[in-house]
Write a protein that holds these residues in place. Structure first.
Motif, short mmCIF file in Angstrom:
data_model
loop_
_atom_site.label_atom_id
_atom_site.label_comp_id
_atom_site.label_asym_id
_atom_site.label_seq_id
_atom_site.Cartn_x
_atom_site.Cartn_y
_atom_site.Cartn_z
N GLY A 196 0.90 -1.28 0.21
CA GLY A 196 -0.10 0.09 0.16
C GLY A 196 0.84 1.26 -0.03
O GLY A 196 0.49 2.20 -0.16
N THR A 197 2.16 1.03 0.13
CA THR A 197 3.09 1.99 0.39
C THR A 197 4.16 2.35 -1.00
O THR A 197 5.09 3.14 -0.66
N VAL A 198 3.94 1.35 -1.82
CA VAL A 198 4.81 1.72 -2.86
C VAL A 198 4.74 2.96 -3.83
O VAL A 198 3.53 3.53 -3.86
N ARG A 199 5.91 3.69 -3.93
CA ARG A 199 5.58 5.09 -4.70
C ARG A 199 4.96 4.94 -5.97
O ARG A 199 5.32 4.01 -6.49
N ARG A 200 4.39 6.09 -5.95
CA ARG A 200 3.39 6.13 -7.23
C ARG A 200 4.00 5.87 -8.55
O ARG A 200 3.57 5.18 -9.50
N LYS A 201 5.22 6.25 -8.82
CA LYS A 201 5.76 6.16 -10.11
C LYS A 201 6.52 4.60 -10.01
O LYS A 201 6.89 3.92 -11.16
N ASP A 202 6.48 3.85 -8.90
CA ASP A 202 7.03 2.45 -9.07
C ASP A 202 5.71 1.57 -9.09
O ASP A 202 6.13 0.22 -9.22
N VAL A 203 4.62 2.06 -8.96
CA VAL A 203 3.28 0.90 -8.89
C VAL A 203 3.29 0.18 -10.18
O VAL A 203 3.11 -1.28 -9.69
N PHE A 204 3.45 0.52 -11.26
CA PHE A 204 3.43 -0.38 -12.53
C PHE A 204 4.35 -1.35 -12.59
O PHE A 204 3.94 -2.45 -12.50
N SER A 205 5.75 -1.09 -12.19
CA SER A 205 6.62 -2.33 -12.32
C SER A 205 6.34 -3.12 -10.90
O SER A 205 6.50 -4.44 -10.93
N TRP A 206 6.09 -2.63 -9.86
CA TRP A 206 5.68 -3.29 -8.60
C TRP A 206 4.41 -4.38 -8.97
O TRP A 206 4.87 -5.46 -8.72
N CYS A 207 3.65 -4.07 -9.64
CA CYS A 207 2.48 -4.81 -10.07
C CYS A 207 3.03 -6.04 -10.92
O CYS A 207 2.48 -6.97 -10.73
N GLN A 208 3.54 -5.75 -11.90
CA GLN A 208 4.43 -6.77 -12.77
C GLN A 208 5.03 -7.80 -12.02
O GLN A 208 5.09 -8.92 -12.44
N ASP A 209 5.87 -7.03 -10.95
CA ASP A 209 6.66 -8.24 -10.24
C ASP A 209 5.98 -9.20 -9.51
O ASP A 209 6.19 -10.37 -9.35
N TYR A 210 4.70 -8.60 -9.12
CA TYR A 210 3.93 -9.51 -8.20
C TYR A 210 3.19 -10.59 -9.11
O TYR A 210 3.12 -11.55 -8.51
N GLU A 211 2.95 -10.11 -10.32
CA GLU A 211 2.15 -11.10 -11.09
C GLU A 211 3.52 -12.10 -11.51
O GLU A 211 3.01 -13.44 -11.30
N ASN A 212 4.43 -11.68 -11.64
CA ASN A 212 5.55 -12.58 -12.15
C ASN A 212 5.89 -13.54 -10.96
O ASN A 212 6.18 -14.87 -11.02
N LYS A 213 5.85 -13.14 -9.73
CA LYS A 213 6.36 -13.84 -8.40
C LYS A 213 5.20 -15.03 -8.38
O LYS A 213 5.56 -16.13 -7.94
N ILE A 214 3.78 -14.66 -8.93
CA ILE A 214 2.85 -15.77 -8.65
C ILE A 214 3.30 -16.69 -9.56
O ILE A 214 3.17 -17.74 -9.17
N ASP A 215 3.32 -16.30 -10.72
CA ASP A 215 3.53 -17.33 -11.99
C ASP A 215 5.07 -18.12 -11.38
O ASP A 215 4.94 -19.36 -11.48
N GLU A 216 6.04 -17.47 -10.83
CA GLU A 216 7.33 -18.26 -10.69
C GLU A 216 7.11 -19.27 -9.60
O GLU A 216 7.92 -20.26 -9.24
#
Ligand code: GLP
Length: 641
Positions: free
Chosen positions: A121-141
């Motif tokens: 809930g605290t990731v900086r606004r400019k990092d949100v997009f890549s943070w979300c991609q990482d989350y998605e990837n982590k589930i897949d991995e």
């Protein structure tokens, strides 16, 4: 694509299982999770679970904790991914989903912290997009989700995928719908404090799970469940996309399943075994559907709307109409405590004894006047011995600003009378200090909750005055489950039931009024109802209980359907205005109306609209035209407790 197994489920596009209650459903699901963990372990793999927050999964988590503590189920080799988090909330914020998961599950089992994942809930606004991609990837991995568990919001959202979310959407930042924010207003003590954004896994992320189980409890979810299960999938109802998942099921309690066609209109999906209540239900429905009063329904109407078999077994229309009309007509009475010296063969309440001892129970203070303010006035006016017992103080729902105002009043009076050093004044001073520096990170201390409870008592007394009920007839039970708990963390104990049992035994009432039987099981209303139910069961050997009628009233959630009503008490315009004034006395609850009972607006507006609406329904069936009506259903003590 799911193919229903029985004729009565023919409109259902998702396998939906109805359980007697949420606990029964959660016990079974917890066993399934246990088996999954054990199978994965035997394969040398880690089970990957998708987890949800909200009131809905709390019972499941309690059962998993029990399996861990009592049956040795280990979560050491389990990986979890949570669906969502409010954007802008730190992990320690009382309403953050990080904290929720720790308090409700993670802190009580042996899962390693590094195996748990909750969106930030605290990731900086400019990092949100890549943070979300990482989350998605982590589930897949991690191998992908073996099982995703879900609740559902009243907008039809899953996770925080609000209407408009695409079928293939992935983890991302979203705006929250205003209905969702309204539903969260209670937790945040006001809608203005509810975050406007969240990070959520997408519909597409959920669809990738190998298995999906969606849970729903309580009448508040009934409408959205029926739509998601029976209607064509649309973006305006993201849960409906689950129809396309190869291994999904919904598990619901009776109340959440109540809008499914097989429950609501069973005559449309198969042969019926008709009984008086289902006949009344079908004919009321037919009257609404064909926009005709009951007595004008024709044989053709029955045939055209699929009620031909009812016509054959119990017709013609003329006979059916008269019976149904009389049934509905007999629910109407201006004498909720029974009419003395009158023939009561067709009245909802007995004439004798008169006066009656009446016990009205309110789970939260505003419930009684919301649901039956006009009826309380009538009961008092007609000479009954009415006692109103507030089960809980309702102090959790008082905004800090109201408590600060109250402390200022006390301090001001103390200054004016130069009595600045007594126990009450010192307490008020401490509470004021505490509230001013509280911030949004902490929960209320005992002292703060005390003063908030006093505020609600004052409001309750003022509301009762509008019903002519004097203070000596009001009781504040302050049940321990509420005083020692927080929302979603209430636990009923014997102390709760003992207090209500004792009250019942003292009063030996001829009538008990209570609400909450179909509410979300973690709500104060449902817990209040459950306490009263258990207390009545405790008294089952006592003689007075056989002469006691238990009446259910409505305070929140959906309205009664006409066929559910056993007693309908009409209100004149003056009585309705008085009731409204009574509701208005619960001033700290303004702007906090949690579950729209009928329409938007403040609680008193919603209650007025609902009572008008019920009167209109009676009118359109061909009954007399009243200003407003309060409806009640009788609970059969011998077979419904
Ligand atoms: C929130 C959560 C959802 C949850 C929904 C329903 O919006 N993000 O995951 O399903 O609330 O909440 P409840 O279970 O409290 O009714």
């Amino acid at each position: 694509m799911y193919t229903p197994e029985t004729e009565k489920e023919q409109f259902e596009k998702i396998r939906t299982l109805l359980y007697p209650n949420a606990d029964a459903a959660c016990k079974e699901l917890a066993q399934e999770i246990k088996t999954l963990i054990e199978i994965r372990r035997a394969e040398g793999k880690k089970a990957v679970l998708g987890l949800a927050t909200g009131s809905t999964p709390t019972r499941l988590y309690r059962e998993l904790i029990r399996l861990h503590k009592e049956e040795g189920l280990s979560f050491k080799d389990v990986i979890t991914f949570n669906l969502d988090e409010y954007y802008g909330l730190a992990p320690d914020h009382p309403e953050s989903y990080h904290r929720f998961m720790r308090e409700q599950l993670f802190d009580h089992i042996d899962i390693p912290a590094e195996n748990t994942n909750v969106p930030s809930g605290t990731v900086r606004r400019k990092d949100v997009f890549s943070w979300c991609q990482d989350y998605e990837n982590k589930i897949d991995e991690s191998g992908g989700l073996d099982l995703q568990i879900l609740g559902i919001g009243r907008t039809g959202h899953i996770g925080f995928n609000e209407p408009g979310s695409g079928k293939e959407s992935l983890t991302r930042l979203v705006n929250l719908d205003s209905l969702t924010r309204l539903d969260a207003a209670r937790d945040f003590l006001g809608m203005e404090n509810v975050p406007r954004h969240a990070i959520t896994m997408g519909v597409g992320s959920i669809m990738k799970a190998r298995k999906v189980v969606l849970m729903a409890w309580g009448e508040g979810k009934a409408g959205v469940i029926a739509k998601a299960v029976e209607e064509t999938p649309v973006e305006s109802l993201p849960a409906s996309f689950l129809q396309g998942h190869p291994d999904v099921r919904f598990i619901v309690d009776q109340a959440a399943g109540s809008e499914l066609t097989r429950i609501k209109f069973p005559w449309l999906v198969g042969a019926m075994e008709w009984d008086p209540r289902s006949i009344r239900k079908a004919i009321n429905w037919l009257s609404t559907k064909s926009t005709k009063p009951i007595l004008k329904l024709l044989d053709e109407d029955y045939n055209e709307q699929g009620l031909g078999d009812l016509l054959t077994s119990s017709g013609p229309a003329y006979t059916l109409n008269i019976t149904a009309f009389n049934d509905v007509q007999h629910t109407l009475t201006g004498w909720p405590g029974g009419k003395p010296n009158a023939d009561d063969t067709h009245r909802p309440e007995r004439a004798e004894p008169h006066p009656k001892r009446v016990l009205i129970l309110a789970p939260e203070p505003q419930d009684a006047v919301l649901g039956m303010g006009g009826t309380i006035h009538r009961l008092v006016d007609q000479g009954h011995e009415v006692a109103l017992a507030y089960l809980t103080s309702g102090n959790l729902a008082v905004p800090d600003s109201d408590a600060i105002k109250a402390t200022e009043l006390i301090l001001d009076m103390a200054n004016a009378t130069e009595d600045a050093d007594n126990v009450v004044v010192n307490k008020a001073r401490d509470v004021r200090k505490e509230l001013l520096k509280k911030g949004d990170q902490s929960t209320d201390s005992k002292n703060v909750r005390h003063i908030k409870a006093h505020i609600r008592r004052g409001e309750a007394r003022a509301a009762c005055q509008e019903c002519d009920l004097t203070s000596d007839h009001i009781l504040f039970l302050d049940l321990p489950f509420y005083e020692n708990g927080r929302y979603r963390q209430f636990n009923l104990t014997d102390a709760d039931t003992d207090a209500v049992t004792q009250l019942l035994q003292e009063i030996k009432p001829h009538q008990v009024y209570i609400t909450g039987n179909q509410a979300d099981p973690s709500s104060v209303q449902a817990l209040g109802f459950e306490t009263v139910r258990r207390s009545l069961v405790n008294c089952s050997e006592e003689d007075w209980l056989q002469g006691c009628f238990v009446w259910l009233y409505r305070s929140h959630g959906r309205e009664w359907d006409i066929h559910e009503i056993d007693m309908a008490v009409p209100l004149s315009p003056d009585e309705l205005a008085r009731k409204t004034k009574g509701i208005y006395q619960h001033q700290t609850q303004r702007n906090q109306a949690p579950m729209s009972r009928h329409s938007g607006g403040e609680a008193w507006q919603q209650a007025e609209a609902a009572d008008h609406h019920l009167a209109n329904r009676y009118d359109s069936l061909g009954m007399a035209e009243y200003e407003a009506i309060e409806g009640f259903r009788r609970l059969e003590i011998n077979n419904q407790l």
